[in-house]
Scaffold this active site. Sequence first.
Site, mmCIF file in Angstrom:
data_model
loop_
_atom_site.group_PDB
_atom_site.id
_atom_site.type_symbol
_atom_site.label_atom_id
_atom_site.label_comp_id
_atom_site.label_asym_id
_atom_site.label_seq_id
_atom_site.Cartn_x
_atom_site.Cartn_y
_atom_site.Cartn_z
ATOM 1 N N ARG A 54 7.937 4.805 57.833
ATOM 2 C CA ARG A 54 7.045 5.288 58.899
ATOM 3 C C ARG A 54 6.302 4.110 59.546
ATOM 4 N NH1 ARG A 54 1.923 4.734 60.382
ATOM 5 N NH2 ARG A 54 1.347 4.778 58.181
ATOM 6 N N ASP A 55 5.398 3.495 58.825
ATOM 7 C CA ASP A 55 4.587 2.409 59.406
ATOM 8 C C ASP A 55 5.492 1.259 59.836
ATOM 9 O OD1 ASP A 55 2.523 0.593 60.062
ATOM 10 O OD2 ASP A 55 1.262 1.311 58.438
ATOM 11 N N HIS A 63 -4.740 0.358 52.289
ATOM 12 C CA HIS A 63 -3.611 0.238 53.233
ATOM 13 C C HIS A 63 -3.814 -1.075 53.983
ATOM 14 C CE1 HIS A 63 -0.666 2.076 56.179
ATOM 15 N NE2 HIS A 63 -1.279 1.240 57.001
ATOM 16 N N HIS A 67 -2.563 -4.229 55.933
ATOM 17 C CA HIS A 67 -1.569 -4.999 56.679
ATOM 18 C C HIS A 67 -1.770 -6.465 56.289
ATOM 19 C CE1 HIS A 67 0.350 -1.976 59.286
ATOM 20 N NE2 HIS A 67 -0.724 -1.266 58.937
ATOM 21 N N CYS A 121 1.390 -1.995 63.953
ATOM 22 C CA CYS A 121 0.862 -0.797 64.587
ATOM 23 C C CYS A 121 1.008 -0.974 66.080
ATOM 24 C CB CYS A 121 -0.602 -0.571 64.217
ATOM 25 S SG CYS A 121 -1.308 0.871 65.063
ATOM 26 N N ASN A 164 2.684 -3.969 56.649
ATOM 27 C CA ASN A 164 1.898 -3.812 55.429
ATOM 28 C C ASN A 164 2.316 -4.856 54.419
ATOM 29 O OD1 ASN A 164 2.285 -0.885 56.597
ATOM 30 N ND2 ASN A 164 0.401 -0.928 55.416
#
Length: 339
Positions: free
Chosen positions: A14-15, A239, A241, A272, A281
């Site tokens: 996802r990310d 979370h 990055h 993002c 991440n």
Amino acid sequence: SDPNYVNIVEVGPRDGLQNENAVIPPALKAELITRLGRAGMKMIEAGSFVSPKWVPQMEGTDEVLRQMEHLQGVHYPVLVPNMKGLDALLALLSTENPPVSRPQHAAPPLPPAPPLTDEIALFTAATDAFCQANTNCTVAESLARLAPVAARARASGLRVRGYVSVVVVCPYTGRVRAEEVRDVARALLDMGCYEVSLGDTVGAGTPADIRALLETVMGGAQGVGPAQLAVRMLVGSGHFHDTYGAGVANMFAALELGLRTFDASVGGLGGCPYSPGATGNVATEDVLYALRGHGGGAGGARRYSAAGDLDALAEIGAWISGRLGRRNESRAGKAIMAW
Ligand code: HMG
Ligand code: MG
């Protein structure tokens, strides 16, 4: 249960993939998730039910959920930004069962197939400026928008996780006050999120920043009894990055304050779309190596445990980086592959 067990939430599909320029076919996304499940990951974000006008990379998450392998006991959360996204997900869940292979001759009768997913993730931010850029509304508007989504999801039997973005620095307004993060995190817990993931979206935080943040968000460092520690462990996730390379150090700062859940991305995939210049991440391979070491490498004493086959993950990180034509950002992954 082991107080030093660390939950890793794999967010690469996802990310990671939401930030690729190329449109990635659902079959490749499904293969990535299938491989991550077979490598022992217990939580794997499978995609998003967001507007394809805003994030075209996540279009077809319904197809991904249909095609990927579903393993018992593994959660596959998807991001949902509003009621429209939840409507789409619930419609899918009511019509589809996952493709699990079940021997028809087995007796007694097998339990019903698990649903395509049993969890959503809601997301908001600590600043209005980032929230506007990401979801076209203020933080207060987003919380008002998300509360009925959380209630309906829970009434439909889904687990609900929450995200707060820009917990250290906002790309539009600079440093963020920890009190703002705390208030937004509380609002997400109050609406029924079982856990709030604290997003250093920009990846600019240092261990000192993370310590200061957690001391405010989790209610002070003094007098931490076992009960309070348990609460801390339950409701928070880091979370981070890894833009400035401090992701693993930040995780250790948070571990010392009791956090036991961290989001990570295989191969360090990601970024993002609304945080210019931010990278992926902290890599899942790097996180596992730092927590547990590695049989073939220099890793020695083990203080923490976590699920996941590090060799298999290193292979997946190298494979998906190659398929996407990007550099493998995992230091541990590259070292293991070179061994
Ligand atoms: P909007 O434009 O204000 O919404 O966007 P709208 O209600 O006016 O709808 C606009 C169009 O989108 C309409 O289509 C809707 O039907 C459609 P049209 O009538 O023009 O043809 N639409 C949708 N389509 C599919 N699924 C939906 C949906 N909703 C509306 N759910 C909205 C508001 C929230 C929808 C939009 O801003 C959006 O989708 N944003 C998502 C942004 C995003 O996905 N960002 C990345 C994830 S968050 C992140 O990465 C941070 C995190 O990793 C933590 C960290 O690192 O900090 C989690
Ligand atoms: Mg993120």
